[in-house]
Design an enzyme around this catalytic site. Structure first.
Site, short mmCIF file in Angstrom:
data_model
loop_
_atom_site.label_atom_id
_atom_site.label_comp_id
_atom_site.label_asym_id
_atom_site.label_seq_id
_atom_site.Cartn_x
_atom_site.Cartn_y
_atom_site.Cartn_z
N LYS A 167 0.84 -1.19 0.00
CA LYS A 167 0.00 0.00 0.00
C LYS A 167 0.88 1.24 0.00
O LYS A 167 1.96 1.22 0.59
CB LYS A 167 -0.92 -0.01 1.23
CG LYS A 167 -1.88 -1.18 1.30
CD LYS A 167 -2.94 -1.12 0.23
CE LYS A 167 -3.95 -2.24 0.36
NZ LYS A 167 -5.00 -2.20 -0.66
N LYS A 192 1.72 -9.71 -2.46
CA LYS A 192 1.05 -9.72 -3.75
C LYS A 192 0.94 -8.31 -4.30
O LYS A 192 0.82 -7.34 -3.56
CB LYS A 192 -0.36 -10.33 -3.64
CG LYS A 192 -1.32 -9.51 -2.78
CD LYS A 192 -2.75 -10.06 -2.81
CE LYS A 192 -3.51 -9.67 -4.04
NZ LYS A 192 -3.88 -8.23 -4.10
N ASP A 194 -1.25 -5.44 -5.69
CA ASP A 194 -2.66 -5.11 -5.67
C ASP A 194 -3.16 -5.21 -7.11
O ASP A 194 -2.39 -5.06 -8.05
CB ASP A 194 -2.89 -3.71 -5.10
CG ASP A 194 -4.17 -3.62 -4.28
OD1 ASP A 194 -5.09 -4.40 -4.56
OD2 ASP A 194 -4.24 -2.79 -3.36
N GLU A 195 -4.46 -5.47 -7.26
CA GLU A 195 -4.96 -5.83 -8.59
C GLU A 195 -4.75 -4.78 -9.68
O GLU A 195 -4.63 -5.15 -10.86
CB GLU A 195 -6.43 -6.26 -8.52
CG GLU A 195 -7.42 -5.20 -8.08
CD GLU A 195 -7.56 -5.10 -6.57
OE1 GLU A 195 -8.48 -4.41 -6.14
OE2 GLU A 195 -6.75 -5.71 -5.84
N HIS A 288 -7.41 -13.47 -8.42
CA HIS A 288 -8.01 -12.32 -7.75
C HIS A 288 -9.39 -12.09 -8.35
O HIS A 288 -9.57 -12.20 -9.56
CB HIS A 288 -7.14 -11.08 -7.90
CG HIS A 288 -7.45 -10.02 -6.89
ND1 HIS A 288 -8.59 -9.24 -6.97
CD2 HIS A 288 -6.80 -9.65 -5.76
CE1 HIS A 288 -8.61 -8.41 -5.93
NE2 HIS A 288 -7.54 -8.64 -5.17
N ARG A 289 -10.36 -11.74 -7.51
CA ARG A 289 -11.74 -11.68 -7.99
C ARG A 289 -12.29 -10.25 -8.03
O ARG A 289 -13.51 -10.05 -7.95
CB ARG A 289 -12.64 -12.57 -7.14
CG ARG A 289 -12.61 -12.22 -5.66
CD ARG A 289 -13.49 -13.13 -4.82
NE ARG A 289 -13.65 -12.58 -3.48
CZ ARG A 289 -14.53 -13.01 -2.58
NH1 ARG A 289 -15.32 -14.03 -2.88
NH2 ARG A 289 -14.63 -12.44 -1.41
N SER A 369 -8.40 -11.65 2.59
CA SER A 369 -7.96 -10.26 2.53
C SER A 369 -9.17 -9.34 2.58
O SER A 369 -10.29 -9.75 2.31
CB SER A 369 -7.16 -9.99 1.24
OG SER A 369 -7.98 -10.14 0.10
#
EC number: 4.1.1.39
Length: 461
Positions: A167, A192, A194-195, A288-289, A369
Site C-alpha cells: 500500500k 502480492k 494489488d490488482e 483475484h476476484r 484479505s
C-alpha cells in the site's frame, strides 16, 4: 409460449440424475416478472433459453435436439427455487484437446437467461458437476503445498502464510515499492501486487520486477528464510500475459519457484485464467476476484454467488482464490461463508444445495484479505477452524504503528495466540508487535477487547 411440456419434468429425481452421471445440475433463486407466465412456465422458458430452445417453435428441431434439452426437474415456488438439469453434451469442448471450458458453462447456465423479459431476477446459488464432466477440467496444477515446500515447512498442515498487499495500491515508484517489500519480508512470507498494479507510467513493469527481485534476495539473505511474491500478469492480450510471466521468471532465475502469478479472473475472464494455468503450470496461480461483487453481492439478485465463483475457480485451475473475510474484515460477507473454504479445499463437500465429490482434483487455497489485522484474526480462525491459508493484510501490516515488518510479526503472533487458545489481551503482554496492534487499530481494539486499555496501558511509540 408455454414450454413446460417440453422443458420441465418434475417426475425426474435428483438422486437418479446424479447416479446417471450425465447432467450438470444448477440451483437458482428465480422470480417471474408480473404479467407473464406462472413460475413453472417461466422456469421452463429459462431452461429453453439456456439450452436448445427459443421463444417460438422452430422447424429445424429434431428428436436428437429434444434429447439434449435442459430440464427443470424441481421447483419450490414458495422459496423461489428452481433446479435445472443440463446434459453434459450441451457444453462446448476444446478442439485441440477435448477439455471443458468455464466460458461455455457460463454461456449456457448464466448467459442469455439473465436478460429474459419474463424473469424479474434469477441467481445461481450452487451447481453440481458429474464425474464425466469434472474430469475434463484442468483443476489446479500447484497448491499451497508447493508454497510450504519453498518456505521449508511440512507439506501437510504447513500452516499460516503471512502476507500483504503493498500500500498504497497505486502511486509508488519502483524503488519505494521494493523498499516496502523488503520491510515487510523482514517479518512476513508473502507479498502480492494489488490488482491494479502492472505497468503504470510512473512504475514501469520491468523496473519494478528487477527492484523486487533484488529486495527478495536481500530479505532472504538477511532473514535466512525464503520469501514469496505474487505478480500481476493480467492483460487483455494473451501474448502480453506470456511476455510478463516469462520476464518475471527470467529475472528471478533461481528464485522462480518463489513466484506466483496473479490473474484478475473475474474482470479478465476464464480465458486469462486458463492462459496462466496452461502456460505456467509450475507457478502458483493466484485468482483475484476484483469486480465480482457486481454479480455475487447479496444485494444483487442476478448472476451467481461468491460460492459459485469459487467453485468455478477450482475447476479452472486456480491454486488460490480470494474468499473474503467471512464477515471479519471490511468486505461483504458472513461467518457462513466458511462453506466456500470447505468446498474448494476438501475432496468432498456440501454446498447450499448439492454435495460435490472432487475425485482427487487438487484443492484451491482460500486467500483471506480485505480489512484484516492482527486483532481480527483470532475470531476469524475460530470461525474457520484452521489456519492453513494465505492472508494478505495491506493496511493490517503497513498500518501498524511500527511499520511493515512489525505489522507482519503481529499477524504471525495473532495466529500463535489463536493456536494456544490464549486470551488476546493477556497474550499481548509478552508479544510487543501484537500489543502494538492494539494501539495501531484502536477502534477494532475497543470493539473486540473493551478492557485492553486498562490491561495494556498504551504507550507512545
Amino acid at each position: 409460449m408455454d414450454q413446460s411440456n417440453r422443458y420441465a419434468n418434475l417426475n425426474l429425481k435428483e438422486s437418479e440424475l446424479i447416479a446417471g452421471g450425465r447432467h450438470v445440475l444448477c440451483a437458482y433463486i428465480m422470480k417471474p416478472k408480473a404479467g407473464f407466465g406462472n413460475f413453472i412456465q417461466t422456469a421452463a422458458h429459462f431452461a429453453a433459453e439456456s439450452s436448445t430452445g427459443t421463444n417460438v417453435e422452430v422447424s429445424t428441431t429434431d428428436d436428437f435436439t429434444r434429447g439434449v434439452d435442459a430440464l427443470v426437474y424441481e421447483v419450490d415456488e414458495a422459496n423461489s427455487l428452481m433446479k435445472i438439469a443440463y446434459p453434459i453434451e450441451l457444453f462446448d469442448r476444446n478442439v485441440i484437446d477435448g477439455r471443458a471450458m468455464i466460458a461455455s458453462f457460463l454461456t449456457l447456465t448464466i448467459g442469455n437467461n439473465q436478460g429474459m423479459g419474463d424473469v424479474e431476477y434469477a441467481k445461481m446459488y450452487d451447481f453440481y458437476v458429474p464425474p464425466a464432466y469434472l474430469k475434463l477440467f484442468d483443476g489446479p496444477s500447484t497448491t499451497i503445498k508447493d508454497l510450504w515446500r519453498v518456505l521449508g515447512r511440512p507439506v501437510i498442515n504447513g500452516g499460516f502464510i503471512v502476507g500483504t498487499i503493498i500500500k498504497p495500491k497505486l502511486g509508488l515508484r519502483p524503488q519505494p515499492f521494493a523498499n516496502a517489500c523488503y520491510d515487510f519480508w523482514l517479518g512476513g512470507d508473502f507479498i502480492k501486487n494489488d490488482e491494479p498494479q502492472g505497468n503504470q507510467v510512473f512504475a514501469p513493469f520491468k523496473d519494478t520486477v528487477r527492484a523486487v527481485a533484488d529486495a527478495m534476495r536481500r530479505a532472504q539473505d538477511k532473514t535466512g528464510e525464503a520469501k514469496l511474491f505474487s505478480f500481476n500478469i493480467t492483460a487483455d492480450d494473451h501474448y502480453e500475459m506470456l511476455a510478463r510471466g516469462e520476464f518475471i521468471l527470467e529475472t528471478f532465475a533461481d528464485n522462480a519457484d518463489h513466484i506466483a502469478f496473479l490473474v484478475d479472473g473475474y474482470v479478465a475472464g476464464p480465458a486469462a485464467v486458463t492462459t496462466a494455468r496452461r502456460a505456467f503450470p509450475k507457478q502458483y496461480l493466484h485468482y483475484h476476484r476484483a469486480g465480482h461483487g457486481a454479480v455475487t453481492s447479496p444485494q444483487s439478485k442476478r448472476g451467481y454467488t461468491a460460492f459459485v465463483l469459487s467453485k468455478m475457480a477450482r475447476l479452472q485451475g486456480a491454486s488460490g482464490i480470494h474468499t473474503g473475510t467471512m464477515g471479519f474484515g471490511k468486505m461483504e460477507g458472513e461467518a457462513a461463508d466458511r462453506a466456500i473454504a470447505y468446498m474448494i479445499t476438501e475432496d468432498a463437500a456440501d454446498g447450499p444445495y448439492f454435495h460435490q465429490e472432487w475425485l482427487g482434483m487438487n484443492p484451491t487455497t482460500p486467500i483471506i484479505s480485505g480489512g484484516m489485522n492482527a486483532l481480527r484474526m483470532p475470531g476469524f480462525f475460530d470461525n474457520l477452524g484452521h489456519s492453513n491459508l494465505i492472508m494478505t493484510a495491506g493496511g493490517g501490516a503497513f498500518g501498524h504503528v511500527d511499520g511493515g515488518a512489525a505489522g507482519a510479526k503481529s499477524l504471525r503472533q495473532a495466529e500463535q495466540c489463536w493456536k494456544q487458545g490464549a486470551d488476546p489481551v493477556e497474550f499481548a503482554k509478552d508479544h510487543r508487535e501484537f500489543a502494538r496492534a492494539f494501539e495501531s487499530f484502536p477502534q477494532d481494539a475497543d470493539k473486540l477487547y473493551p478492557n485492553w486499555r486498562a490491561k495494556l496501558k498504551p504507550q507512545a511509540a
